[in-house]
Design an enzyme around this catalytic site. Sequence first.
Site, PDB file in Angstrom:
ATOM      1  N   ASN A   1      -4.272   0.330  -0.279  1.00  8.95           N
ATOM      2  CA  ASN A   1      -3.700   1.541   0.334  1.00  8.95           C
ATOM      3  C   ASN A   1      -4.452   2.819  -0.061  1.00  8.95           C
ATOM      4  O   ASN A   1      -4.311   3.853   0.597  1.00  8.95           O
ATOM      5  CB  ASN A   1      -2.215   1.692  -0.006  1.00  8.95           C
ATOM      6  CG  ASN A   1      -1.300   0.693   0.673  1.00  8.95           C
ATOM      7  OD1 ASN A   1      -0.254   0.315   0.134  1.00  8.95           O
ATOM      8  ND2 ASN A   1      -1.654   0.236   1.874  1.00  8.95           N
TER       9      ASN A   1
ATOM     10  N   ASP B   1       7.537  -2.892   4.146  1.00  9.86           N
ATOM     11  CA  ASP B   1       6.561  -2.529   5.180  1.00  9.86           C
ATOM     12  C   ASP B   1       7.246  -1.939   6.412  1.00  9.86           C
ATOM     13  O   ASP B   1       8.408  -2.229   6.694  1.00  9.86           O
ATOM     14  CB  ASP B   1       5.759  -3.784   5.568  1.00  9.86           C
ATOM     15  CG  ASP B   1       4.470  -3.428   6.299  1.00  9.86           C
ATOM     16  OD1 ASP B   1       4.046  -2.257   6.245  1.00  9.86           O
ATOM     17  OD2 ASP B   1       3.888  -4.336   6.928  1.00  9.86           O
TER      18      ASP B   1
END
Length: 245
Positions: free
Chosen positions: A60, A12
Amino acid sequence: MNLPRHIAIIMDGNGRWACNQGLPRVEGHRAGAKAVHRTVRACREIGIEALTLYAFSEQNWARPEPEVEALMHLLLEYVRTERQEILGNDIRLTAIGDLERLPPFVREPLFALMEESASNQGMVLTLALSYGGREEILRAARALAREAAAGRLDPADIDEAAFAAGLDTAGLPDPDLLIRTSGELRVSNFLLWQIAYAELWFTEDTWPEFDRAHLDLAIECYRQRQRRFGRTGEQVLAAVGATGC
Ligand code: IPE
Ligand code: IPE
Ligand code: MG
């Protein structure tokens, strides 16, 4: 040596890394792909059996279309440019998630490399793509329910092993160590079933900054931990012939 057999990473912070450099988000993803290269190589050198990388979540897909498209193209580029690295280092490439949702221009070369590397033994590299832990659990539950409804399965026979065998990760040991970069302290729908007893390690640094020093530190921290699996510390020590508290 007490190494983790299986390391899972929530990669991330690509976007924030790029923003901090005054670059577009996609440049963060590009730099993230370099960190993937470094990390795969380092894990193979260290002798890790399995490495699972959260590259694209089911959630996502909701990002702006140009970012999703850029990520898919980077994935294609990864499969193309890392082919030699994967095959030459005896790495078996696999993928988990709703792979049918990937565009064919990514899915086809990805599946081809998975097939080409299928007999490699050095390390299993799993990419979590279009992956969600809840979605995976639901798929497994539905498949078991279908078997039971058809009379081929007694619900009483559904134990942990039977359930785990229906997950995308069937055959992989559960992750021992879960790493997340960029300072977020959450699991974001990653391997929800499998991380039941994983040791967690977080760093404030973003994924594009992740390097061998972070990995070594995470592994060193892991090695210092006492994994108790519900038992007492004394029981764990006694099992290896030691005493203490
Ligand atoms: C991780 O970086 C990569 C993916 C989720 C695809 P992010 O893109 O989430 O970066 P931040 O969290 O916005 O900084
Ligand atoms: C998790 O990161 C997914 C990947 C690393 C691929 P996100 O950036 O999507 O997670 P949230 O939205 O911050 O929880
Ligand atoms: Mg993020």
